[in-house]
Write a protein that holds these residues in place. Structure first.
Motif, mmCIF file in Angstrom:
data_model
loop_
_atom_site.group_PDB
_atom_site.id
_atom_site.type_symbol
_atom_site.label_atom_id
_atom_site.label_comp_id
_atom_site.label_asym_id
_atom_site.label_seq_id
_atom_site.Cartn_x
_atom_site.Cartn_y
_atom_site.Cartn_z
ATOM 1 N N PRO A 34 54.797 36.683 53.589
ATOM 2 C CA PRO A 34 54.136 37.499 54.619
ATOM 3 C C PRO A 34 52.612 37.535 54.428
ATOM 4 C CG PRO A 34 55.087 38.933 52.973
ATOM 5 C CD PRO A 34 55.480 37.526 52.588
ATOM 6 N N VAL A 35 51.945 36.394 54.630
ATOM 7 C CA VAL A 35 50.533 36.263 54.327
ATOM 8 C C VAL A 35 49.781 35.812 55.567
ATOM 9 C CG1 VAL A 35 50.776 33.875 53.549
ATOM 10 C CG2 VAL A 35 48.882 35.245 52.689
ATOM 11 N N ASP A 36 48.565 36.331 55.742
ATOM 12 C CA ASP A 36 47.655 35.808 56.757
ATOM 13 C C ASP A 36 46.264 35.737 56.139
ATOM 14 O OD1 ASP A 36 46.487 38.389 56.875
ATOM 15 O OD2 ASP A 36 47.764 38.991 58.538
ATOM 16 N N ASP A 37 45.279 35.339 56.928
ATOM 17 C CA ASP A 37 43.952 35.115 56.340
ATOM 18 C C ASP A 37 43.248 36.401 55.953
ATOM 19 O OD1 ASP A 37 43.472 35.966 58.899
ATOM 20 O OD2 ASP A 37 42.073 34.369 59.419
ATOM 21 N N ASN A 38 43.816 37.537 56.313
ATOM 22 C CA ASN A 38 43.259 38.825 55.894
ATOM 23 C C ASN A 38 43.814 39.264 54.545
ATOM 24 O OD1 ASN A 38 41.569 41.163 56.631
ATOM 25 N ND2 ASN A 38 43.504 42.296 56.625
ATOM 26 N N SER A 39 44.894 38.644 54.117
ATOM 27 C CA SER A 39 45.543 39.026 52.866
ATOM 28 C C SER A 39 44.662 38.688 51.667
ATOM 29 C CB SER A 39 46.877 38.296 52.719
ATOM 30 O OG SER A 39 47.743 38.574 53.792
ATOM 31 N N ILE A 40 44.967 39.347 50.559
ATOM 32 C CA ILE A 40 44.300 39.074 49.287
ATOM 33 C C ILE A 40 45.358 38.619 48.286
ATOM 34 C CG2 ILE A 40 43.062 40.107 47.335
ATOM 35 C CD1 ILE A 40 41.623 41.921 49.312
ATOM 36 N N LEU A 41 45.205 37.401 47.776
ATOM 37 C CA LEU A 41 46.153 36.868 46.801
ATOM 38 C C LEU A 41 45.843 37.437 45.420
ATOM 39 C CD1 LEU A 41 46.256 33.079 47.807
ATOM 40 C CD2 LEU A 41 47.599 34.989 48.750
ATOM 41 N N VAL A 42 46.859 37.976 44.759
ATOM 42 C CA VAL A 42 46.700 38.593 43.438
ATOM 43 C C VAL A 42 47.643 37.904 42.458
ATOM 44 C CG1 VAL A 42 46.923 40.717 42.087
ATOM 45 C CG2 VAL A 42 46.047 40.824 44.435
ATOM 46 N N LEU A 43 47.072 37.360 41.392
ATOM 47 C CA LEU A 43 47.855 36.680 40.357
ATOM 48 C C LEU A 43 47.717 37.436 39.042
ATOM 49 C CD1 LEU A 43 49.520 34.283 39.268
ATOM 50 C CD2 LEU A 43 47.365 33.016 39.033
ATOM 51 N N LYS A 44 48.851 37.859 38.480
ATOM 52 C CA LYS A 44 48.868 38.630 37.238
ATOM 53 C C LYS A 44 49.240 37.737 36.040
ATOM 54 C CE LYS A 44 50.818 42.730 39.588
ATOM 55 N NZ LYS A 44 51.972 43.680 39.553
ATOM 56 N N ASN A 45 48.996 38.297 34.867
ATOM 57 C CA ASN A 45 49.504 37.732 33.603
ATOM 58 C C ASN A 45 49.021 36.313 33.324
ATOM 59 O OD1 ASN A 45 51.103 40.001 32.660
ATOM 60 N ND2 ASN A 45 52.412 39.595 34.440
ATOM 61 N N VAL A 46 47.731 36.061 33.599
ATOM 62 C CA VAL A 46 47.112 34.797 33.221
ATOM 63 C C VAL A 46 45.826 35.064 32.435
ATOM 64 C CG1 VAL A 46 48.144 33.381 35.018
ATOM 65 C CG2 VAL A 46 46.030 34.612 35.521
ATOM 66 N N GLY A 47 45.801 36.179 31.706
ATOM 67 C CA GLY A 47 44.630 36.564 30.939
ATOM 68 C C GLY A 47 44.668 36.052 29.509
ATOM 69 N N PRO A 48 43.796 36.595 28.640
ATOM 70 C CA PRO A 48 43.712 36.121 27.245
ATOM 71 C C PRO A 48 45.035 36.169 26.499
ATOM 72 C CG PRO A 48 41.814 37.487 27.773
ATOM 73 C CD PRO A 48 42.754 37.596 28.946
ATOM 74 N N LYS A 49 45.826 37.221 26.738
ATOM 75 C CA LYS A 49 47.138 37.313 26.091
ATOM 76 C C LYS A 49 48.259 36.841 27.012
ATOM 77 C CE LYS A 49 46.229 40.945 22.706
ATOM 78 N NZ LYS A 49 46.761 42.147 22.034
ATOM 79 N N GLY A 50 48.116 37.067 28.294
ATOM 80 C CA GLY A 50 49.232 36.921 29.208
ATOM 81 C C GLY A 50 49.765 35.532 29.412
ATOM 82 N N TYR A 51 48.924 34.506 29.266
ATOM 83 C CA TYR A 51 49.401 33.158 29.604
ATOM 84 C C TYR A 51 50.055 32.428 28.442
ATOM 85 C CZ TYR A 51 49.365 28.724 32.160
ATOM 86 O OH TYR A 51 49.713 27.572 32.799
ATOM 87 N N PRO A 52 49.572 32.361 27.206
ATOM 88 C CA PRO A 52 48.351 32.951 26.660
ATOM 89 C C PRO A 52 47.159 31.995 26.761
ATOM 90 C CG PRO A 52 49.614 31.971 24.898
ATOM 91 C CD PRO A 52 50.393 31.726 26.166
ATOM 92 N N GLY A 53 45.956 32.554 26.585
ATOM 93 C CA GLY A 53 44.764 31.731 26.514
ATOM 94 C C GLY A 53 43.888 31.738 27.742
ATOM 95 N N MET A 54 44.293 32.411 28.831
ATOM 96 C CA MET A 54 43.422 32.603 29.993
ATOM 97 C C MET A 54 43.086 31.268 30.665
ATOM 98 S SD MET A 54 39.981 34.908 29.997
ATOM 99 C CE MET A 54 39.355 35.655 31.503
ATOM 100 N N PRO A 55 44.044 30.660 31.335
ATOM 101 C CA PRO A 55 43.842 29.334 31.917
ATOM 102 C C PRO A 55 42.979 29.365 33.181
ATOM 103 C CG PRO A 55 45.937 30.192 32.603
ATOM 104 C CD PRO A 55 45.376 31.197 31.626
ATOM 105 N N GLU A 56 42.623 28.179 33.639
ATOM 106 C CA GLU A 56 41.797 28.044 34.846
ATOM 107 C C GLU A 56 42.698 27.915 36.074
ATOM 108 O OE1 GLU A 56 39.251 24.717 33.968
ATOM 109 O OE2 GLU A 56 37.798 25.993 32.928
ATOM 110 N N VAL A 57 43.381 29.002 36.390
ATOM 111 C CA VAL A 57 44.283 29.011 37.553
ATOM 112 C C VAL A 57 43.872 30.060 38.573
ATOM 113 C CG1 VAL A 57 46.253 28.073 36.273
ATOM 114 C CG2 VAL A 57 45.905 30.556 36.357
#
Length: 572
Positions: free
Chosen positions: A424-447
């Protein structure tokens, strides 16, 4: 520094059994006895690796450094350290930046080295080498490997930023896999790192801005013979730096860091600059915080017309005059008396700079864009900060945007659902990606520069607001909020965002607000379950136990500050 005060005399200046051992085994390489009689020993810290294609020419570059060291009366010794190839290492080279810095620190400190030349190119090799050397704090000079020559495809210039464009064109069916393969063969046509103002080029500009290199180091193409010349001259210069006892702490002052921040904004440098500069500052003992970046950047427009913020390439930047031209244009904003590796101030180094192409390097009076190259955001979605690169936005109107969240819990969730026609996305939406930080991925990738949903690409949408606790490649572009701190994996408010939550981004006022009440956030927090990280051994376990958050440079907590140049324990 007097010859008898050299660190290396603690090895080669000894008599009896100890001196015998230190010198005898070195002599099996064919060194005559007088090499050990008080010449400054210069370590050449080499990140050559065939698994790091950007640094694949470093064997040859090291030979140029050696010639300069010999000429100046030094004794060059080359040594390898862990090399971080951005394109190949999984899960991300950033996971191993701190490990490589430990390798550098211990290699320098444990060996008879009086001064060191750091050979670095690919993204993480530069900060890891500088971090490690800063912890030891001996005379140091940096030689970057240089950018590739500009790629050529069907009569057009291309570089790494075009990877993202080609990818979206392929996803939309505009180009075939065969055409994609042809472009792939045309892009990387020489030695060197990315040909745009990606993270590798940003790091090369960073070390020149900090004063750790000779002038013009940043932009000389890897394939240009002048790259070997600057390596040769750097070899000469490091011997003099040892004699002058000019150490990293003499160069890496608060003023040098402030200069680097302003120059990074002017060139549209990678957002990764922030996390690496904070880590370097922590090692050398300069009190630098995320808040310092806004005050220094807000008055600096974009002066450099390079991809991804503009249209040209690093090769063009060099031919236009290179970083000294940008420095000269900005001298009124910079700390002009900051000392550099050649013993001169930045003002002295920039005095003779001349711009040869104003389409590539603009002026403060007529900048490329009024938008700065970096902004730090604060708000309840990023209580300790987040960063955005306004100059890389494709739709400036998104700098002030309010929209509903489309949430991906982790990278696997993102990959599984992004192109779902029922998303349910349109161009007004904001994409939010979690758990790709220093611990979450781990290592904080370029995604963090998430691709846009396929169904929006088909409608001609070119940009959306995207938010994550990860990083993005310096070659990327778009309206992308990164480095959200605290990250989701440790329970930051990012972890609590749900589909449909309204988020307000206001870059002008440097704010990022999740429009959810404090009471509701607390209710959600009660249900929060920490991410199961699942790593129980080795360096990754060490990383998870000790890595700090993005606003602290994502260094390991026990590495902040310096170890000094004294060996851990004298032996023999």
């Amino acid at each position: 520094m007097e010859d008898n005060q050299l660190r290396s005399r603690g090895w080669f200046g000894k008599t009896g059994k100890d001196g015998f051992i230190y010198r005898a085994w070195m002599k099996n390489q064919g060194y005559p006895a007088d090499e050990f009689d008080g010449r400054p020993v210069i370590g050449i810290c080499n990140t050559f690796s065939e698994l790091t294609p950007c640094n694949g020419h470093f064997r040859e570059l090291a030979e140029s450094v050696k010639r300069g060291v010999w000429e100046a009366g030094g004794f060059p010794v080359e040594f390898p350290v862990m090399s971080l190839g951005e394109t190949l290492i999984k899960p991300t080279a950033m996971l191993y930046r701190n490990l490589a810095s430990m390798d550098v620190e211990e290699s320098i400190r444990a060996n008879p080295i009086d001064g060191v030349v750091l050979l670095c190119g690919c993204d993480k090799t530069t900060p890891s080498l500088v971090m490690g050397a800063a912890s030891v704090n001996i005379p140091t000079i940096v030689v970057s490997g240089g950018p590739m020559l500009t790629g050529k495809y069907r009569g057009k210039s291309i570089g790494t930023s075009d990877v993202w464009r080609f990818s979206e064109m392929h996803r939309k069916g505009e180009i075939s896999q065969d055409e994609l393969s042809n472009a792939e063969a045309c892009m990387c046509r020489s030695n060197g790192h990315c040909a745009v103002m990606g993270t590798a080029s940003t790091m090369a500009c960073m070390v020149e801005s900090l004063g750790l290199t000779l002038p013009e180091n940043a932009a000389i193409p890897a394939a240009d013979s002048r790259r070997k010349v600057i390596a040769h001259l750097s070899g000469r210069r490091i011997v003099q730096m040892v004699k002058e006892d000019l150490r990293l702490s003499d160069i890496l002052t608060r003023q040098a860091f402030e200069n680097a921040i302003m120059l990074n904004a002017a060139i549209g440098g990678s957002t990764n600059f922030v996390i690496h500069l904070l880590a370097i500052a922590g090692r050398i003992g300069v009190d630098l915080t995320l808040e310092d970046f806004n005050a220094l950047c807000e008055k600096v427009p974009l002066l450099l017309n390079l991809q991804p913020s503009g249209g040209y390439f690093m090769e063009d930047f060099y031919y236009a005059g290179g970083l000294p031209v940008v420095m000269k244009e900005m001298l009124g904003l910079l700390h002009q008396e900051a000392i550099t590796a050649n013993g001169k101030t930045i003002a002295e180094n920039a005095a003779t700079a001349e711009c040869f192409d104003t389409d590539v390097i603009a002026t403060l009076a007529e900048p490329i864009k009024d938008l700065t190259g970096l902004a730090v955001l604060k708000g309840n979605l990023c209580e300790d900060g987040a960063v955005i690169k306004p100059s890389a936005s494709l739709k400036p109107e998104l700098m002030n945007h309010r929209g509903p969240a489309i949430v991906f819990e982790d990278i696997d969730d993102y990959k599984a659902r992004l192109d779902d026609p029922n998303l349910p996305v349109d161009d007004n939406s904001i994409l939010v990606l979690k758990n790709v930080g220093p611990k979450g991925y781990p290592g904080m990738p370029e995604v963090g520069n998430m691709s846009l949903p396929k169904k929006l690409l088909a409608k001609g949408v070119v940009d959306m607001v995207r938010i994550s606790d990860g990083r993005m490649s310096g070659t990327g572009f778009g309206t992308v909020v990164l480095h959200v701190s605290p990250e989701a994996a440790v329970g930051g408010n990012l972890a609590l965002v749900k589909d449909g939550d309204m988020i307000a981004l206001d870059v002008a006022n440097r704010s990022l607000i999740l429009e959810v009440s404090d009471a509701e956030l607390e209710r959600r927090r009660a249900d929060f379950q920490p991410l199961e990280l699942g790593y129980n051994r080795g360096y990754v376990k060490l990383h998870l136990n000790h890595v700090m958050q993005a606003h602290q440079g994502a260094d390991l907590d026990f590495l902040r500050g310096g170890s000094g140049d004294k060996v851990t324990r004298d032996s023999h």
